[in-house]
Design a protein around this motif. Structure first.
Motif, short mmCIF file in Angstrom:
data_model
loop_
_atom_site.label_atom_id
_atom_site.label_comp_id
_atom_site.label_asym_id
_atom_site.label_seq_id
_atom_site.Cartn_x
_atom_site.Cartn_y
_atom_site.Cartn_z
N THR A 101 1.02 -1.49 -0.01
CA THR A 101 -0.31 -0.06 -0.28
C THR A 101 0.86 1.76 -0.18
O THR A 101 1.28 1.27 1.15
CB THR A 101 -0.94 0.17 1.09
N PHE A 102 0.97 2.30 -1.07
CA PHE A 102 1.70 3.33 -0.56
C PHE A 102 0.95 4.55 0.04
O PHE A 102 -0.78 4.69 -0.49
CB PHE A 102 2.00 3.51 -2.32
N ARG A 103 1.64 5.06 0.46
CA ARG A 103 0.91 6.86 0.75
C ARG A 103 2.20 7.52 0.79
O ARG A 103 3.68 7.65 1.04
CB ARG A 103 1.49 6.76 2.58
N VAL A 104 1.90 8.18 -1.24
CA VAL A 104 2.05 8.64 -1.80
C VAL A 104 2.41 10.30 -0.57
O VAL A 104 1.40 11.24 -1.07
CB VAL A 104 2.17 8.98 -3.06
N LEU A 105 3.36 11.42 -0.61
CA LEU A 105 3.91 12.05 -0.46
C LEU A 105 4.22 13.58 -1.10
O LEU A 105 4.20 13.31 -2.26
CB LEU A 105 3.81 12.65 1.88
N ALA A 106 3.32 14.85 -0.51
CA ALA A 106 3.86 15.66 -1.73
C ALA A 106 5.58 15.75 -1.71
O ALA A 106 6.48 15.55 -0.85
CB ALA A 106 3.23 17.41 -0.67
N ASP A 107 6.31 15.86 -3.03
CA ASP A 107 7.53 16.32 -2.67
C ASP A 107 8.43 17.30 -2.34
O ASP A 107 10.46 16.82 -2.12
CB ASP A 107 7.68 16.21 -4.35
N ASP A 108 7.34 18.35 -1.89
CA ASP A 108 8.43 18.85 -0.30
C ASP A 108 7.90 18.42 0.65
O ASP A 108 8.93 19.10 2.23
CB ASP A 108 7.71 20.27 -1.02
N THR A 109 8.24 17.39 0.79
CA THR A 109 7.84 16.81 2.34
C THR A 109 8.76 16.38 3.15
O THR A 109 9.75 15.69 2.28
CB THR A 109 6.98 15.51 2.09
N GLU B 220 11.72 14.37 7.79
CA GLU B 220 11.28 13.99 8.88
C GLU B 220 9.79 13.55 9.08
O GLU B 220 9.58 12.28 9.90
CB GLU B 220 11.18 14.84 10.04
N GLU B 221 8.84 13.83 8.42
CA GLU B 221 7.50 13.98 8.12
C GLU B 221 7.60 12.10 6.94
O GLU B 221 6.80 11.32 7.37
CB GLU B 221 6.63 14.99 7.53
N VAL B 222 8.24 12.39 5.66
CA VAL B 222 8.24 10.73 5.66
C VAL B 222 8.75 9.30 6.36
O VAL B 222 7.70 8.58 6.07
CB VAL B 222 8.99 11.21 4.10
N LEU B 223 9.18 9.99 6.68
CA LEU B 223 9.87 8.96 8.02
C LEU B 223 8.94 8.82 9.34
O LEU B 223 8.31 7.82 9.32
CB LEU B 223 11.40 9.09 8.76
N ALA B 224 8.02 9.89 8.97
CA ALA B 224 7.07 9.74 10.78
C ALA B 224 5.97 8.68 9.81
O ALA B 224 5.29 7.80 10.85
CB ALA B 224 6.46 10.72 11.25
N VAL B 225 5.52 9.08 8.82
CA VAL B 225 4.53 7.75 8.22
C VAL B 225 4.20 6.92 7.72
O VAL B 225 4.04 6.02 8.24
CB VAL B 225 3.83 9.24 6.99
N GLY B 226 6.20 6.42 7.82
CA GLY B 226 6.53 5.40 7.35
C GLY B 226 6.86 4.24 8.38
O GLY B 226 6.51 3.56 8.53
N ARG B 227 7.25 5.46 9.57
CA ARG B 227 6.91 3.90 10.72
C ARG B 227 5.27 3.62 11.05
O ARG B 227 5.36 2.77 11.77
CB ARG B 227 7.24 5.24 11.92
N SER B 228 4.43 4.18 10.72
CA SER B 228 3.16 3.73 11.12
C SER B 228 2.79 2.47 9.70
O SER B 228 1.77 2.04 10.15
CB SER B 228 2.23 4.83 10.65
N LEU B 229 3.43 2.61 8.93
CA LEU B 229 3.45 1.49 7.34
C LEU B 229 4.17 0.51 8.12
O LEU B 229 3.89 -0.96 7.32
CB LEU B 229 3.38 2.14 6.56
N GLY B 230 5.23 1.07 8.50
CA GLY B 230 6.39 0.35 8.49
C GLY B 230 7.57 -0.09 7.65
O GLY B 230 8.71 -0.31 8.05
N SER B 231 7.52 0.91 6.61
CA SER B 231 9.07 1.30 5.65
C SER B 231 8.44 2.93 5.53
O SER B 231 7.13 3.36 5.41
CB SER B 231 9.16 0.38 4.61
N ALA B 232 9.60 3.13 4.40
CA ALA B 232 9.95 4.27 3.79
C ALA B 232 10.75 4.26 2.93
O ALA B 232 12.00 3.31 3.01
CB ALA B 232 10.20 6.20 4.73
N VAL B 233 10.74 5.01 1.26
CA VAL B 233 11.77 5.23 0.79
C VAL B 233 11.93 6.24 0.97
O VAL B 233 11.04 7.92 0.68
CB VAL B 233 10.66 5.08 -0.83
N VAL B 234 13.46 7.32 0.76
CA VAL B 234 14.31 8.68 1.40
C VAL B 234 14.47 8.51 -0.63
O VAL B 234 15.74 7.27 -0.28
CB VAL B 234 14.25 8.56 2.33
#
Length: 291
Positions: A140-148, A151-165
């Motif tokens: 399941t993708f949680r797509v965020l704005a490019d200027d996010t 720290e916010e990308v990682l915070a959302v990623g922790r609720s899902l288990g993973s993040a791409v940075v």
């Protein structure tokens, strides 16, 4: 205006300007910084984030001290919309340099308490670059704005288990973050170009050229007359796009390899068969991606 070591040649009046750099607003600052270094661009630290080729070229047209960093895709088959945008320039803009960077994206497990990776947080540009590769993972993708912020990308990623940075943002995930192997290991590098008014040394190795050409009147065999001039000079085409303007008139975009002597001879030969032509890009392809 203060003289500065800029991105233009010493004989060019533009060298007296302090150069600034526009860049795709969709790329994170860390990636923009690496691309800027790979292109060996020099100028001020003032960066301008712009969206799309149209906004970028419109801004360059009216800003004499601005160069631009753009994604080129395959340099031997660039996007038609990029060719159109450069061709519309009235101020001599062209692609003058190229660099490749290894894929910047890193997929991290950022919450060990999530047993199975079912989701990933990532920015929109990362999603566009990776949807094919990550689509195989059934996420399941949680797509965020490019200027996010990362720290916010990682915070959302922790609720899902993973993040791409971006690779230079990995440290922000902390020492417990772990790379997820097997999906992003063989991604193609990214190719960036510098759009500038700079004049460049015409000596040296064979270069990649993008050329636009147009005949005032077209009839059966008009294009063939022009292509014969390429053949006579031993120039093999990487691409040829025919872009209709109106009935019986086209802009033709062509890519090939040529040094300075052949390019000059080609444009002279095209003029003899009533084709106007313009160089949209002239750059060398590095032999290996820039580390």
């Amino acid at each position: 205006m203060t003289p500065t070591p800029g991105s233009t040649s010493p004989g060019n009046p533009m060298a007296l300007l302090v150069r600034s750099l526009a860049h795709p607003s969709t790329d994170p600052p860390t990636l923009v910084s690496r691309a800027r270094a790979a292109l060996e661009w020099q100028g001020s630290d003032f960066l301008v984030g712009l969206q799309g080729y149209g906004e970028l070229m419109d801004t360059l047209e009216v800003t004499a001290d601005l160069d631009a960093l753009v994604r080129l895709g395959d340099p031997t088959s660039p996007p038609l919309r990029l060719l159109r945008a450069i061709n519309a320039s009235a101020t001599g803009l062209r692609v003058t340099r190229m660099a490749t960077l290894p894929s910047p994206w890193r997929w991290l497990r950022v919450d060990e308490s999530v047993a199975d990776l079912s989701g990933v947080a990532l920015r929109q540009q990362a999603y566009a670059d990776l949807v094919g590769a990550l689509g195989r993972a059934g996420l399941t993708f949680r797509v965020l704005a490019d200027d996010t912020p990362v720290e916010e990308v990682l915070a959302v990623g922790r609720s899902l288990g993973s993040a791409v940075v971006d690779l230079d943002e990995v440290d922000a995930a902390g020492p417990d973050a772990q790379p997820v192997a097997g999906f992003l290991d063989d991604l193609d590098p990214l190719t960036y170009g510098l759009i500038s008014r700079e004049e460049r040394d015409s000596a040296g190795a064979v270069d990649v050229v993008w050329l636009s050409m147009r005949a005032p009147l077209e009839s059966a065999g008009t294009l063939m007359q022009a292509l014969e001039k390429f053949s006579a000079l031993g120039l093999n085409l990487d691409f040829l796009h025919s872009d209709p303007l109106e009935p019986e008139q086209h802009d033709f975009y062509l890519g090939f390899r040529s040094g300075a002597d052949n390019l000059s001879a080609l444009q002279t030969a095209l003029a003899e068969v009533h084709f106007t032509s313009r160089v949209l890009a002239w750059f060398r392809i590095p032999s290996e991606p820039t580390p």
